[in-house]
Design a protein around this motif. Structure first.
Motif, PDB file in Angstrom:
ATOM      1  N   LEU A   1       2.789  -9.613  -4.965  1.00  0.00           N
ATOM      2  CA  LEU A   1       2.819  -9.289  -3.739  1.00  0.00           C
ATOM      3  C   LEU A   1       3.648  -7.717  -3.421  1.00  0.00           C
ATOM      4  N   GLY A   2       2.481  -7.445  -2.599  1.00  0.00           N
ATOM      5  CA  GLY A   2       2.957  -6.236  -2.809  1.00  0.00           C
ATOM      6  C   GLY A   2       1.513  -5.661  -1.662  1.00  0.00           C
ATOM      7  N   SER A   3       2.338  -4.804  -2.453  1.00  0.00           N
ATOM      8  CA  SER A   3       1.693  -3.267  -0.538  1.00  0.00           C
ATOM      9  C   SER A   3       0.202  -3.315  -1.120  1.00  0.00           C
ATOM     10  N   GLU A   4      -1.150  -3.783  -0.088  1.00  0.00           N
ATOM     11  CA  GLU A   4      -2.652  -4.097  -0.636  1.00  0.00           C
ATOM     12  C   GLU A   4      -2.787  -2.918  -0.892  1.00  0.00           C
ATOM     13  N   VAL A   5      -2.035  -1.681  -0.545  1.00  0.00           N
ATOM     14  CA  VAL A   5      -3.147  -0.399  -1.217  1.00  0.00           C
ATOM     15  C   VAL A   5      -2.539   0.392  -2.309  1.00  0.00           C
ATOM     16  N   LYS A   6      -1.596  -0.205  -2.624  1.00  0.00           N
ATOM     17  CA  LYS A   6      -0.928   0.249  -4.263  1.00  0.00           C
ATOM     18  C   LYS A   6      -0.989  -0.919  -5.436  1.00  0.00           C
ATOM     19  N   ILE A   7      -1.337  -2.099  -4.697  1.00  0.00           N
ATOM     20  CA  ILE A   7      -1.883  -2.919  -5.342  1.00  0.00           C
ATOM     21  C   ILE A   7      -3.233  -2.324  -6.116  1.00  0.00           C
ATOM     22  N   LYS A   8      -3.902  -2.084  -5.069  1.00  0.00           N
ATOM     23  CA  LYS A   8      -5.836  -1.694  -5.038  1.00  0.00           C
ATOM     24  C   LYS A   8      -5.661  -0.471  -5.916  1.00  0.00           C
ATOM     25  N   GLU A   9      -4.721   0.663  -5.903  1.00  0.00           N
ATOM     26  CA  GLU A   9      -4.704   2.085  -6.817  1.00  0.00           C
ATOM     27  C   GLU A   9      -4.517   1.266  -8.534  1.00  0.00           C
ATOM     28  N   ASN A  10      -3.674   0.216  -8.375  1.00  0.00           N
ATOM     29  CA  ASN A  10      -3.695  -0.266  -9.724  1.00  0.00           C
ATOM     30  C   ASN A  10      -4.442  -1.500 -10.328  1.00  0.00           C
ATOM     31  N   LYS A  11      -5.767  -1.887  -9.760  1.00  0.00           N
ATOM     32  CA  LYS A  11      -6.672  -2.827  -9.792  1.00  0.00           C
ATOM     33  C   LYS A  11      -7.016  -3.000 -11.689  1.00  0.00           C
ATOM     34  N   SER A  12      -6.961  -1.505 -12.140  1.00  0.00           N
ATOM     35  CA  SER A  12      -7.667  -1.510 -13.563  1.00  0.00           C
ATOM     36  C   SER A  12      -6.477  -3.084 -14.435  1.00  0.00           C
ATOM     37  N   ILE A  13      -5.052  -2.607 -13.698  1.00  0.00           N
ATOM     38  CA  ILE A  13      -4.966  -3.803 -15.027  1.00  0.00           C
ATOM     39  C   ILE A  13      -4.701  -5.036 -13.924  1.00  0.00           C
ATOM     40  N   PHE A  14      -5.222  -5.221 -13.418  1.00  0.00           N
ATOM     41  CA  PHE A  14      -5.491  -6.954 -12.886  1.00  0.00           C
ATOM     42  C   PHE A  14      -6.891  -7.656 -13.674  1.00  0.00           C
ATOM     43  N   ASN A  15      -7.151  -8.602 -13.979  1.00  0.00           N
ATOM     44  CA  ASN A  15      -8.530  -9.022 -14.072  1.00  0.00           C
ATOM     45  C   ASN A  15      -9.082  -9.733 -13.026  1.00  0.00           C
ATOM     46  N   ASP A  16      -7.995  -9.609 -11.821  1.00  0.00           N
ATOM     47  CA  ASP A  16      -8.508 -10.679 -10.293  1.00  0.00           C
ATOM     48  C   ASP A  16      -7.536  -9.955  -9.835  1.00  0.00           C
ATOM     49  N   LEU A  17      -8.581  -9.291  -8.124  1.00  0.00           N
ATOM     50  CA  LEU A  17      -7.149  -9.563  -7.358  1.00  0.00           C
ATOM     51  C   LEU A  17      -7.984 -10.982  -6.048  1.00  0.00           C
ATOM     52  N   ILE A  18      -5.992 -11.155  -5.569  1.00  0.00           N
ATOM     53  CA  ILE A  18      -6.823 -12.385  -4.788  1.00  0.00           C
ATOM     54  C   ILE A  18      -5.513 -12.463  -3.366  1.00  0.00           C
ATOM     55  N   GLN A  19      -5.947 -11.919  -2.587  1.00  0.00           N
ATOM     56  CA  GLN A  19      -5.524 -12.275  -1.274  1.00  0.00           C
ATOM     57  C   GLN A  19      -5.407 -13.172  -1.337  1.00  0.00           C
TER      58      GLN A  19
END
Length: 108
Positions: A87-105
């Motif tokens: 859980l955190g800043s949507e911008v920061k999470i999206k900037e680092n999306k390569s480390i996640f398999n999926d992004l679920i809001q």
């Protein structure tokens, strides 16, 4: 690990009572007027009703050693799937999306 501990631990009546009281005290402790307002706002935001809170109380009070041991399979399954929740800043999470398999809001 935790699943093995939960399967093998012997939780006597006294220990379960201690855990139940500790859990109940976190939801039913005395609150200042400010804290009451904050708690009411939190419950309103998540849509929790008085009935939901009472159901949680009832479930805590009725907890048994078997209930705790039954959590072992659920926890083991989650650990084996190697899930992460961030859980955190949507911008920061999206900037680092390569480390996640999926992004679920989860919150809108």
């Amino acid at each position: 690990g935790l699943p093995a501990f939960l399967r093998n631990a012997e939780f006597g009546k006294e220990k379960i009572t201690k855990y139940v009281l500790g859990s109940i005290s976190s939801i039913d402790r005395p609150l200042t007027p400010s804290m009451k307002g904050q708690r009411a706002a939190e419950r309103w935001i998540i849509g929790a009703t008085h009935e939901d809170v009472q159901k949680t109380r009832d479930q805590i009070i009725e907890t048994t050693a078997e209930d705790i041991a039954e959590l072992a399979d659920l926890i083991e399954d989650a650990l084996n799937k190697n899930y992460f929740c961030v859980l955190g800043s949507e911008v920061k999470i999206k900037e680092n999306k390569s480390i996640f398999n999926d992004l679920i809001q989860v919150f809108e």
